[in-house]
Scaffold this active site. Structure first.
Site, mmCIF file in Angstrom:
data_model
loop_
_atom_site.group_PDB
_atom_site.id
_atom_site.type_symbol
_atom_site.label_atom_id
_atom_site.label_comp_id
_atom_site.label_asym_id
_atom_site.label_seq_id
_atom_site.Cartn_x
_atom_site.Cartn_y
_atom_site.Cartn_z
ATOM 1 N N ARG A 210 0.924 -1.652 -0.065
ATOM 2 C CA ARG A 210 -0.109 0.144 0.342
ATOM 3 C C ARG A 210 0.584 1.069 0.132
ATOM 4 N NH1 ARG A 210 -1.757 -4.056 3.137
ATOM 5 N NH2 ARG A 210 -3.780 -4.327 3.241
ATOM 6 N N LYS A 234 -1.993 -2.480 7.875
ATOM 7 C CA LYS A 234 -3.150 -2.506 8.853
ATOM 8 C C LYS A 234 -2.951 -2.826 10.079
ATOM 9 C CE LYS A 234 -5.882 -1.059 4.721
ATOM 10 N NZ LYS A 234 -7.402 -0.583 4.030
ATOM 11 N N HIS A 306 -3.277 2.769 -5.755
ATOM 12 C CA HIS A 306 -3.528 1.306 -5.589
ATOM 13 C C HIS A 306 -3.760 0.950 -6.893
ATOM 14 C CE1 HIS A 306 -5.283 -0.493 -2.204
ATOM 15 N NE2 HIS A 306 -5.930 -0.440 -3.145
ATOM 16 N N ARG A 309 -0.714 -1.466 -7.022
ATOM 17 C CA ARG A 309 -0.527 -2.427 -6.284
ATOM 18 C C ARG A 309 -2.000 -4.002 -6.798
ATOM 19 N NH1 ARG A 309 -1.551 -4.078 -1.134
ATOM 20 N NH2 ARG A 309 -3.160 -4.489 -0.165
ATOM 21 N N HIS A 332 -3.441 -9.904 2.945
ATOM 22 C CA HIS A 332 -4.509 -9.987 3.085
ATOM 23 C C HIS A 332 -5.255 -10.877 4.227
ATOM 24 C CE1 HIS A 332 -6.709 -7.134 1.064
ATOM 25 N NE2 HIS A 332 -6.519 -7.283 0.074
ATOM 26 N N TYR A 341 -8.926 -10.765 -8.948
ATOM 27 C CA TYR A 341 -7.979 -10.456 -9.971
ATOM 28 C C TYR A 341 -8.136 -12.077 -10.804
ATOM 29 C CZ TYR A 341 -6.122 -7.407 -6.529
ATOM 30 O OH TYR A 341 -5.990 -6.257 -5.528
#
Length: 356
Positions: A210, A234, A306, A309, A332, A341
């Site tokens: 990110r 995060k 982004h 990414r 994730h 994707y």
């Protein structure tokens, strides 16, 4: 936004807030939530409490005087009135006649309020070890999510990805072709940060981190020999992220000029720097956003960091067909986020078949 400016704006908002919001802020800072996230939440609380005063739900003189009991006794009907206010009020932007804010903005506001209510009703402890109150009105409030299939989202995104040869083609364009289009003055400015700009964009394309994770990197977080970076994900979790080999020469070129070009001292720990009035500072996210937008628009289509990414994630899935691997690379916990994707790659495969 530069960190100093961000902290100044946070301090101004904190001065407006009731004591229980300040406690919430301190608690989330310890998690840690990023300053950017907390700033956005404080803006939402300012919006909400201003409405509380305007609507007469509280007769306090100012936001900081709104008692905790107002939140405890807030009814579902009150919250729905607030949502209608957001949806129907005239926008502050005088250049538009559009009424109300978007559903995305409303969802963001409700998310911030849900976080505050969860803290007050579940997480905080008073002197008796109990939360301040138990009734959480936000659990009764429904949110409307934007409806869009993965296929539709994939179709919208794939035009803004640099897939296949375009990944390194984008870097080559910045390095060799972009300078040829510049005036002497613009070229001088470009050359001051050329190595840094290429290193940042190469890292984003080669790792899928990110934007916030990239700009918060310190020099010690980069292992150039192993091509691994240590990032703060995060929620404050540390993670080691592999970086594709094509980024190595760009990172090496930047590191070779970093100290002299940006006049660093031992205290300048940030990996990516900018020079302002002769003083090196950590580059901020908005500067990278503008840089990526400028170069990408000249190359093909204007994109955000982004989208870089998304580019890495799509290329990695195309090469491995492993959603688990892509999830780990992106940080994730679930593979659900990576379903996007598979749709993008399926479309690319169909296009390849159609060209046979």
């Amino acid at each position: 936004m530069k960190r100093e400016i961000l902290l100044e704006r946070i301090d101004k908002l904190k001065q407006l807030m009731p004591w229980y919001v300040l406690e919430y802020y301190q608690s989330k800072l310890a998690v840690p939530y990023s300053f950017t996230t907390l700033y956005e939440y404080l803006k939402e609380y300012d919006r909400f409490f201003s409405w509380v005063l305007e609507s007469g739900i509280s007769n306090a003189d100012k936001i900081s005087d709104i008692p905790l009991s107002v939140l405890e006794n807030m009814s579902k009907k009150d919250m729905e009135s607030f949502i209608l206010y957001l949806r129907e009020r005239p926008l502050l932007n005088a250049n538009t006649t559009k009424q109300g804010v978007s559903q995305t903005t409303i969802n963001r506001t409700l998310s911030a309020l849900s976080s505050l209510y969860k803290y007050l009703t579940e997480e905080v402890e008073n002197d008796q070890g109990e939360p301040y109150f138990y009734r959480n009105v936000m659990k009764k409030v429904s949110t409307k999510k934007k409806k869009e299939t993965l296929a539709a989202r994939a179709e919208n995104i794939k035009q803004k990805l640099f897939l296949g040869d375009e990944t390194e083609g984008f870097l080559t364009y910045i390095d060799q072709e972009h300078p040829q289009q510049l005036s002497n003055r613009a070229l001088s400015s470009f050359n001051k940060n050329k190595e840094r700009d290429l290193a940042i964009i190469a890292l984003l394309l080669a790792s899928g981190v990110r934007l916030s994770e990239a700009v918060n990197l310190d020099l010690r977080d980069l292992n150039l020999k192993m091509m691994v970076i240590d990032v703060t994900r995060k929620g404050g979790k540390r993670d080691s992220v592999n970086v594709a080999a094509f980024a190595k020469p760009y990172l090496e070129n930047y590191l070779a000029i970093r100290n002299q070009r940006y006049k660093t001292e031992k205290t300048d720990t940030a990996l990516f720097l900018t020079l302002y009035r002769g003083v090196p500072n950590r580059i901020d996210a908005s500067s990278v956003e503008k840089m990526v937008a400028k170069y990408s628009e000249d190359f093909k289509v204007r994109v955000t960091p982004h989208k870089l990414r998304h580019t890495l994630a799509t290329r990695l899935y195309d090469a491995t067909k492993s959603q688990v691997l892509v999830s780990h690379q992106l940080g994730h916990a679930s593979t659900q986020v990576t379903d996007l994707y598979t749709h993008i790659v399926s479309d690319e495969q169909k296009n390849a078949l159609d060209s046979l």
